[in-house]
Design a protein around this motif. Structure first.
Motif, PDB file in Angstrom:
ATOM      1  N   ARG A  87       0.823  -1.204   0.000  1.00 18.62           N
ATOM      2  CA  ARG A  87       0.000   0.000   0.000  1.00 18.62           C
ATOM      3  C   ARG A  87       0.862   1.261   0.000  1.00 18.62           C
ATOM      4  N   PHE A  88       1.966   1.217   0.737  1.00 12.74           N
ATOM      5  CA  PHE A  88       2.817   2.395   0.872  1.00 12.74           C
ATOM      6  C   PHE A  88       3.567   2.711  -0.422  1.00 12.74           C
ATOM      7  N   VAL A  89       4.092   1.689  -1.109  1.00 12.64           N
ATOM      8  CA  VAL A  89       4.949   1.926  -2.283  1.00 12.64           C
ATOM      9  C   VAL A  89       4.220   1.625  -3.594  1.00 12.64           C
ATOM     10  N   GLY A  90       2.914   1.328  -3.538  1.00 13.53           N
ATOM     11  CA  GLY A  90       2.199   0.890  -4.735  1.00 13.53           C
ATOM     12  C   GLY A  90       2.288   1.864  -5.891  1.00 13.53           C
ATOM     13  N   ASP A  91       2.209   3.160  -5.622  1.00 12.63           N
ATOM     14  CA  ASP A  91       2.267   4.144  -6.696  1.00 12.63           C
ATOM     15  C   ASP A  91       3.641   4.163  -7.355  1.00 12.63           C
ATOM     16  N   VAL A  92       4.693   4.026  -6.547  1.00 13.91           N
ATOM     17  CA  VAL A  92       6.061   4.050  -7.067  1.00 13.91           C
ATOM     18  C   VAL A  92       6.370   2.759  -7.809  1.00 13.91           C
ATOM     19  N   PHE A  93       6.116   1.642  -7.158  1.00 15.83           N
ATOM     20  CA  PHE A  93       6.441   0.359  -7.771  1.00 15.83           C
ATOM     21  C   PHE A  93       5.548   0.069  -8.973  1.00 15.83           C
ATOM     22  N   GLY A  94       4.287   0.515  -8.896  1.00 12.59           N
ATOM     23  CA  GLY A  94       3.391   0.262 -10.016  1.00 12.59           C
ATOM     24  C   GLY A  94       3.896   0.885 -11.304  1.00 12.59           C
ATOM     25  N   SER A  95       4.392   2.107 -11.233  1.00 10.09           N
ATOM     26  CA  SER A  95       4.903   2.769 -12.437  1.00 10.09           C
ATOM     27  C   SER A  95       6.161   2.090 -12.952  1.00 10.09           C
ATOM     28  N   ALA A  96       7.049   1.692 -12.042  1.00  8.15           N
ATOM     29  CA  ALA A  96       8.292   1.043 -12.463  1.00  8.15           C
ATOM     30  C   ALA A  96       8.029  -0.327 -13.078  1.00  8.15           C
ATOM     31  N   LEU A  97       7.150  -1.118 -12.452  1.00  6.46           N
ATOM     32  CA  LEU A  97       6.849  -2.444 -12.989  1.00  6.46           C
ATOM     33  C   LEU A  97       6.063  -2.358 -14.298  1.00  6.46           C
ATOM     34  N   ALA A  98       5.204  -1.335 -14.421  1.00  4.89           N
ATOM     35  CA  ALA A  98       4.507  -1.139 -15.688  1.00  4.89           C
ATOM     36  C   ALA A  98       5.499  -0.788 -16.796  1.00  4.89           C
ATOM     37  N   SER A 141      14.839  -4.578 -18.579  1.00  2.95           N
ATOM     38  CA  SER A 141      14.190  -5.182 -17.416  1.00  2.95           C
ATOM     39  C   SER A 141      14.966  -4.880 -16.142  1.00  2.95           C
ATOM     40  N   SER A 142      16.275  -4.999 -16.217  1.00  3.45           N
ATOM     41  CA  SER A 142      17.098  -4.724 -15.039  1.00  3.45           C
ATOM     42  C   SER A 142      17.026  -3.257 -14.643  1.00  3.45           C
ATOM     43  N   ILE A 143      16.822  -2.379 -15.616  1.00  3.34           N
ATOM     44  CA  ILE A 143      16.753  -0.941 -15.300  1.00  3.34           C
ATOM     45  C   ILE A 143      15.602  -0.649 -14.343  1.00  3.34           C
ATOM     46  N   TRP A 144      14.394  -1.114 -14.689  1.00  2.00           N
ATOM     47  CA  TRP A 144      13.224  -0.723 -13.906  1.00  2.00           C
ATOM     48  C   TRP A 144      13.159  -1.427 -12.559  1.00  2.00           C
ATOM     49  N   ILE A 145      13.633  -2.668 -12.511  1.00  2.00           N
ATOM     50  CA  ILE A 145      13.682  -3.363 -11.216  1.00  2.00           C
ATOM     51  C   ILE A 145      14.683  -2.680 -10.293  1.00  2.00           C
ATOM     52  N   TRP A 151      14.962   3.167  -5.250  1.00  2.00           N
ATOM     53  CA  TRP A 151      14.098   4.147  -4.596  1.00  2.00           C
ATOM     54  C   TRP A 151      13.889   3.781  -3.133  1.00  2.00           C
ATOM     55  N   GLN A 152      13.821   2.494  -2.833  1.00  2.00           N
ATOM     56  CA  GLN A 152      13.708   2.068  -1.430  1.00  2.00           C
ATOM     57  C   GLN A 152      14.955   2.453  -0.638  1.00  2.00           C
ATOM     58  N   GLN A 153      16.105   2.461  -1.292  1.00  2.00           N
ATOM     59  CA  GLN A 153      17.352   2.800  -0.615  1.00  2.00           C
ATOM     60  C   GLN A 153      17.481   4.313  -0.427  1.00  2.00           C
ATOM     61  N   THR A 154      17.143   5.070  -1.469  1.00  2.00           N
ATOM     62  CA  THR A 154      17.297   6.531  -1.435  1.00  2.00           C
ATOM     63  C   THR A 154      16.062   7.170  -2.061  1.00  2.00           C
ATOM     64  N   THR A 173       5.768  12.579  -7.257  1.00  2.00           N
ATOM     65  CA  THR A 173       5.581  13.977  -7.647  1.00  2.00           C
ATOM     66  C   THR A 173       6.484  14.353  -8.818  1.00  2.00           C
ATOM     67  N   ASP A 174       7.560  13.634  -8.978  1.00  2.00           N
ATOM     68  CA  ASP A 174       8.499  13.878 -10.079  1.00  2.00           C
ATOM     69  C   ASP A 174       9.002  12.527 -10.554  1.00  2.00           C
ATOM     70  N   PHE A 175       8.478  12.057 -11.696  1.00  2.29           N
ATOM     71  CA  PHE A 175       8.816  10.717 -12.180  1.00  2.29           C
ATOM     72  C   PHE A 175      10.306  10.563 -12.422  1.00  2.29           C
ATOM     73  N   TRP A 176      10.927  11.556 -13.058  1.00  5.35           N
ATOM     74  CA  TRP A 176      12.340  11.419 -13.384  1.00  5.35           C
ATOM     75  C   TRP A 176      13.224  11.552 -12.158  1.00  5.35           C
ATOM     76  N   ALA A 177      12.791  12.300 -11.156  1.00  2.76           N
ATOM     77  CA  ALA A 177      13.533  12.326  -9.897  1.00  2.76           C
ATOM     78  C   ALA A 177      13.467  10.967  -9.213  1.00  2.76           C
ATOM     79  N   MET A 178      12.312  10.308  -9.335  1.00  6.33           N
ATOM     80  CA  MET A 178      12.198   8.947  -8.812  1.00  6.33           C
ATOM     81  C   MET A 178      13.121   7.991  -9.561  1.00  6.33           C
ATOM     82  N   VAL A 179      13.141   8.092 -10.898  1.00  7.92           N
ATOM     83  CA  VAL A 179      13.986   7.203 -11.701  1.00  7.92           C
ATOM     84  C   VAL A 179      15.455   7.437 -11.403  1.00  7.92           C
TER      85      VAL A 179
END
Length: 495
Positions: A87-98, A141-145, A151-154, A173-179
């Motif tokens: 529930r906490f990371v669903g928005d972040v992980f959902g975009s990366a896994l998609a 595949s390795s990039i998004w995983i 993101w969990q680390q930093t 809030t910022d997709f590329w900052a997340m990436v």
């Protein structure tokens, strides 16, 4: 160790992840080697290189299939054992896994059929393109995983909101900052290099086995020399990448670096680097240690007199465990130095023409693939355990991320079932891989005997030689590495 729900959930995820991670780094490293070999075949049209590409494609396909099957299992654990985390990371992980599914999985699987079954159905150019796309899909595949894990680390590019259901979640809030979070690029490069090392030593292991068995000698010697260059470049790159990543960890997660180095107390002067030792967290010291004074300060800060932050600067509840990160980090580092020494030694002996006489060294290469697997696994263990007690660093503790509705008995039951199924799957993988290896490259002697001399226009080394117009051309250098058309100093014959 008390086997509560948190411990069991962590143990189950660790075991399933470590089993899964046998396969993805090999598919990445092997796919890059396949691109190299098939690229040479596309340019030269020489049957030797086609036989190489055919053989390694079969082994790649086996690992790809099992890697996909075991990877799906881990995603289900997010919803079963780690509901709060999901529930906490669903928005972040959902975009990366998609993004992985769109840019990586469909690309990789879409061209896989051409790679495996299209040898006699499509042109050599189309097949080479398919091989490149499969390799690119593996890398994507390795990039998004890795981005999601980094993101969990930093964490970066997010904010935390409270939903109407009463729980908190991180939203992008910022997709590329997340990436491009502070650790993603360093970690991604290191993951790639680790995969390249595994791919190189996997090829070297099998080629060395054939040489020791006196089988498929032209194939195995040529393959060995190409993979040896691949191994030297990858191993040396790992040293540079590892240094850069360690410095990034010192900035972003200093407590993790302190755990890696068994550094309990911040001093007033330069910090020593432990080459070996046994951490004792109760007394907060490293026993039976062999250390180089002030080296850690020099590596981290470039200043041998500037102290490195120790674990004493953090509350005890925020400190990671030391023993597992310390041993796995040092194992990974030691194996990295071993890979450099082994591959460089092999390259030197190859250049002076005595490599394949060294049977003891061939046996070392046969078993070196186990070290490559151990290095990849230990690196991930060090990174993940060193992040504790946080599952999302500084935001969500591991003990708060598990599913509260799943009892320990259910986790034990599912873990037992996974252990049984994975044991059969591992046995099947070993059996099928061994069967393919024992058969070896099929029909290579007949194909080479019947093949016409390749066109000079398509002979890439000849083209390069004409362009270079020099006696010590790149063409001659490549031929000496690949074992092509050069006298064998060990037998006096042409290989």
């Amino acid at each position: 160790m008390q086997l509560d729900v948190v411990t069991l959930a962590r143990l189950q995820f660790a075991l399933t992840l470590m089993f899964h991670y046998i396969f993805p780094p090999l598919t990445i490293g092997l796919s890059v080697f396949m691109v190299i070999v098939e690229g040479i075949w596309f340019m030269t049209q020489k049957p030797l290189y086609k036989a190489m590409a055919l053989f390694w494609t079969k082994l790649f396909a086996i690992n790809f299939a099992i890697g996909v099957a075991t990877g799906i299992v881990m995603e289900f654990q997010f919803g079963t054992n780690w509901a709060t985390y999901s529930r906490f990371v669903g928005d972040v992980f959902g975009s990366a896994l998609a993004a992985e599914a769109i840019f990586a999985f469909f690309l990789e699987s879409g061209f896989l059929a051409i790679l495996v079954f299209g040898w006699e159905r499509v042109s050599s150019g189309m097949h080479f393109f398919a091989t490149c796309m499969v390799a690119l899909g593996s890398v994507f595949s390795s990039i998004w995983i890795t981005v999601a894990n980094s993101w969990q680390q930093t964490p970066a590019g997010y904010h935390v909101v409270k939903t109407t259901a009463g729980f908190y979640r991180a939203e992008i809030t910022d997709f590329w900052a997340m990436v491009f979070n502070p650790s993603s690029v360093h970690r991604l490069i290191h993951v790639w290099i680790g995969a390249f090392i595994l791919g190189a030593f996997f090829v070297l292991s099998i080629a060395a086995y054939y040489i020791l068995q006196n089988k498929h000698l032209k194939f195995s010697r040529s393959t060995f020399n190409i993979a040896l260059v691949y191994a030297v470049i990858s191993s040396c790159a790992a040293l540079i990448s590892g240094d850069l990543q360690a410095k990034a960890v010192a900035v972003n997660q200093p407590a993790k670096l302190a755990a890696f180095e068994g550094h309990y107390k911040t001093g007033n002067t330069g910090t020593a680097f432990y080459i070996f030792g046994v951490p004792n967290s109760q007394e907060e010291k490293v026993e039976f240690s062999l250390a180089i004074p002030r080296l850690l300060s020099f590596l981290v800060h470039g200043n041998p007199d500037k102290p490195v932050i120790g674990l004493d600067q953090y509350p005890k509840e925020d400190r990671p465990p030391v023993e597992i990160p310390f041993f796995t980090y040092h194992l990974m580092t030691a194996l990295g130095i071993f890979f450099i020494a082994l591959s460089v030694l092999g390259l030197i002996l190859s250049r002076i023409g005595i490599l394949f006489k060294q049977r003891w060294l061939m046996w070392v290469f046969v078993f070196s693939v186990l070290g490559a697997y151990a290095a990849n696994q230990s690196g991930w263990v060090a990174a993940e355990v060193g992040r504790q007690p946080w599952v999302v660093y500084g935001l969500l503790r591991t003990k708060d991320a598990v599913s509260h509705a799943v009892p320990a008995e259910h986790i034990i039951t599912s873990m037992t079932m996974f252990a049984i199924i994975y044991s059969f799957l591992f046995a099947m993988w070993v059996h099928v891989m061994n069967h393919k290896i024992q058969i070896g490259p099929e029909g290579i002697e007949e194909a080479m005997a019947q093949a016409p001399e390749p066109s000079k226009v398509k002979d890439l080394p000849a083209v390069i030689a004409n362009l270079m117009r020099g006696p010590a051309s790149l063409s001659q250098t490549w031929r000496s590495f690949s074992g092509e058309d050069t006298p064998n100093r060990e037998t006096g014959d042409k290989r």
